[in-house]
Design an enzyme around this catalytic site. Structure first.
Site, PDB file in Angstrom:
ATOM      1  N   GLY A 134       0.789  -1.228   0.000  1.00 58.14           N
ATOM      2  CA  GLY A 134       0.000   0.000   0.000  1.00 58.14           C
ATOM      3  C   GLY A 134       0.820   1.276   0.000  1.00 58.14           C
TER       4      GLY A 134
ATOM      5  N   ASN B 100       1.554   3.013  -2.631  1.00 57.65           N
ATOM      6  CA  ASN B 100       0.818   3.937  -3.517  1.00 57.65           C
ATOM      7  C   ASN B 100      -0.417   4.490  -2.807  1.00 57.65           C
ATOM      8  OD1 ASN B 100       1.933   4.210  -6.417  1.00 57.65           O
ATOM      9  ND2 ASN B 100       2.225   2.058  -5.907  1.00 57.65           N
TER      10      ASN B 100
ATOM     11  N   MET C 226      -4.114  -7.388  -6.695  1.00 61.12           N
ATOM     12  CA  MET C 226      -3.678  -8.538  -7.494  1.00 61.12           C
ATOM     13  C   MET C 226      -4.841  -9.425  -7.918  1.00 61.12           C
ATOM     14  SD  MET C 226      -0.550  -7.797  -7.651  1.00 61.12           S
ATOM     15  CE  MET C 226       0.275  -9.229  -8.314  1.00 61.12           C
ATOM     16  N   ARG C 227      -5.864  -8.803  -8.481  1.00 58.51           N
ATOM     17  CA  ARG C 227      -7.014  -9.560  -8.967  1.00 58.51           C
ATOM     18  C   ARG C 227      -7.364  -9.072 -10.355  1.00 58.51           C
ATOM     19  NH1 ARG C 227      -8.825 -13.834  -7.078  1.00 58.51           N
ATOM     20  NH2 ARG C 227     -10.925 -13.325  -7.797  1.00 58.51           N
ATOM     21  N   ILE C 228      -7.812  -9.989 -11.193  1.00 52.88           N
ATOM     22  CA  ILE C 228      -8.335  -9.578 -12.492  1.00 52.88           C
ATOM     23  C   ILE C 228      -9.754  -9.104 -12.245  1.00 52.88           C
ATOM     24  CG2 ILE C 228      -9.116 -10.444 -14.733  1.00 52.88           C
ATOM     25  CD1 ILE C 228      -6.674 -12.356 -14.640  1.00 52.88           C
TER      26      ILE C 228
ATOM     27  N   ASN D 288      -5.524   2.351 -12.747  1.00 52.54           N
ATOM     28  CA  ASN D 288      -4.533   1.396 -12.239  1.00 52.54           C
ATOM     29  C   ASN D 288      -3.150   1.996 -12.423  1.00 52.54           C
ATOM     30  OD1 ASN D 288      -3.490  -1.138 -11.299  1.00 52.54           O
ATOM     31  ND2 ASN D 288      -3.007  -1.665 -13.426  1.00 52.54           N
TER      32      ASN D 288
ATOM     33  N   HIS E 297       0.807   0.706 -13.181  1.00 53.28           N
ATOM     34  CA  HIS E 297       1.574  -0.468 -13.589  1.00 53.28           C
ATOM     35  C   HIS E 297       3.054  -0.082 -13.658  1.00 53.28           C
ATOM     36  CE1 HIS E 297       2.352  -4.307 -15.440  1.00 53.28           C
ATOM     37  NE2 HIS E 297       3.084  -3.698 -16.362  1.00 53.28           N
TER      38      HIS E 297
ATOM     39  N   GLN F  86       9.232   2.991  -8.172  1.00 49.10           N
ATOM     40  CA  GLN F  86       8.215   3.315  -7.150  1.00 49.10           C
ATOM     41  C   GLN F  86       8.235   4.782  -6.762  1.00 49.10           C
ATOM     42  OE1 GLN F  86       7.025   1.026  -3.781  1.00 49.10           O
ATOM     43  NE2 GLN F  86       5.584   0.239  -5.272  1.00 49.10           N
TER      44      GLN F  86
ATOM     45  N   GLU G  39       6.174   6.314  -9.163  1.00 51.59           N
ATOM     46  CA  GLU G  39       4.772   5.924  -8.965  1.00 51.59           C
ATOM     47  C   GLU G  39       4.097   6.828  -7.940  1.00 51.59           C
ATOM     48  OE1 GLU G  39       4.121   1.787  -8.018  1.00 51.59           O
ATOM     49  OE2 GLU G  39       5.625   1.112  -9.433  1.00 51.59           O
TER      50      GLU G  39
HETATM   51  C1  GRF Z   1       3.364  -1.214  -7.558  1.00 52.27           C
HETATM   52  O1  GRF Z   1       4.615  -1.513  -8.090  1.00 52.27           O
HETATM   53  C2  GRF Z   1       2.356  -0.992  -8.649  1.00 52.27           C
HETATM   54  O2  GRF Z   1       2.908  -0.418  -9.796  1.00 52.27           O
HETATM   55  C3  GRF Z   1       1.870  -2.378  -8.932  1.00 52.27           C
HETATM   56  O3  GRF Z   1       1.860  -3.020  -7.685  1.00 52.27           O
HETATM   57  C4  GRF Z   1       2.779  -2.397  -6.808  1.00 52.27           C
HETATM   58  C5  GRF Z   1       2.031  -1.991  -5.573  1.00 52.27           C
HETATM   59  O4  GRF Z   1       2.884  -1.490  -4.579  1.00 52.27           O
HETATM   60  N1  GRF Z   1       0.597  -2.355  -9.590  1.00 52.27           N
HETATM   61  P1  GRF Z   1       2.271  -0.847  -3.255  1.00 52.27           P
HETATM   62  O5  GRF Z   1       1.381  -1.909  -2.607  1.00 52.27           O
HETATM   63  O6  GRF Z   1       1.499   0.376  -3.650  1.00 52.27           O
HETATM   64  O7  GRF Z   1       3.452  -0.532  -2.399  1.00 52.27           O
END
Ligand code: GRF
Length: 204
Positions: free
Chosen positions: A15, A17, A93-95, A110, A112, A174, A177
Site C-alpha cells: 500500500g 501507492n 492482485m485480482r483480475i 490502475n 503499472h 516506485q 509511482e
Molecule cells: C506497484 O509496483 C504498482 O505499480 C503495482 O503493484 C505495486 C504496488 O505497490 N501495480 P504498493 O502496494 O502500492 O506498495
C-alpha cells in the site's frame, strides 16, 4: 464550498501507492478523500496504513465468492456504500470483470510498473531487466477489460542501470509511482482528463 471526490482504493499488499494518495489528499494537493480501502488479503499492510489514517479499511476475501463476477458485485456494493466516485487499483492482485468496470465507467484507474504497452502483467520490472531495456518506468491508465491495456493517462520514465537488480529498479520506479498516481487523480478530480477512444487528452 469545493466538492470533494470520494476515492475507493483497492489493494492486496504494502500500500505504498495508497499512502501517497492519502498523503496528497491530506495535504490538500487533490480535492479528494479516500473514502474506503478494500483488500482481498487480510494481512495487507495497506489496511494498517488506512486504519492509522482513520479511513475505513475492509477485508473482502475473494475465496468466499463463487467467481470473479460475484466478487466484483460485492466490491461494487461496498464501494457504493461509501459513495465512491473513482476506484484506484493500487497493487490489487485480482483480475477485475466488466461488473466493476460497468459500475464505474471510465472511473477505474490502475498503476503499472512499466512503460505500457511494454511489459504488461506480472513482474514487469523483471521483464524489463530480462529484455535488456535501457529505460523503464510506470504508467497510470484507465482500466478496460484487458490486462494493462486501458487508455494511458500519465507515464514516467527512469533509466535502467547496468548494476540494477529487480529490487533497485523497482525502488527507482516506485519513487515515480508515488508522484504519478496522485497527479493522475488530481487531473481526474479537476475534470482535466478527456478520453477519446484510447487517447486521453490532459487539459491545462
Ligand atoms: C506497484 O509496483 C504498482 O505499480 C503495482 O503493484 C505495486 C504496488 O505497490 N501495480 P504498493 O502496494 O502500492 O506498495
Amino acid at each position: 464550498m469545493e466538492r470533494t471526490l470520494n476515492i475507493g482504493v483497492l489493494i492486496s499488499g504494502s500500500g505504498s501507492n495508497l499512502q501517497s494518495i492519502m498523503d496528497a489528499c491530506a495535504a490538500g494537493k487533490i480535492k479528494a478523500r479516500v473514502a474506503c480501502v478494500i483488500s482481498n488479503k487480510a494481512d495487507a499492510f495497506g489496511l494498517e496504513r488506512a486504519r492509522k489514517a482513520g479511513i475505513p479499511a475492509l477485508h473482502l476475501d475473494h475465496r468466499a465468492y463463487s467467481g470473479r463476477e460475484s466478487y466484483d458485485e460485492a466490491l461494487v456494493a461496498t464501494l457504493r456504500e461509501f459513495e465512491v466516485e473513482l476506484v484506484a487499483l493500487a497493487g490489487f492482485m485480482r483480475i477485475i470483470t466488466p461488473v466493476l468496470l460497468e459500475a464505474f465507467p471510465m472511473a477505474v484507474m490502475n498503476i503499472h510498473p512499466a512503460l505500457l504497452p511494454a511489459f504488461p502483467g506480472l513482474h514487469a520490472q523483471r521483464q524489463a531487466l530480462d529484455y535488456g531495456a535501457k529505460v523503464a518506468g510506470c504508467t497510470v491508465h484507465f482500466v478496460d477489460p484487458g490486462t494493462d491495456t486501458g487508455p494511458i493517462i500519465l507515464q514516467a520514465a527512469v533509466p535502467v542501470l547496468p548494476s540494477d537488480t529487480e529490487q533497485t529498479l523497482s525502488a527507482r520506479i516506485q519513487k515515480e509511482e508515488h508522484r504519478l498516481y496522485p497527479e493522475a487523480i488530481r487531473l481526474f478530480t479537476e475534470g482535466l482528463l478527456e478520453v477519446s477512444g484510447r487517447v486521453v487528452s490532459v487539459g491545462a
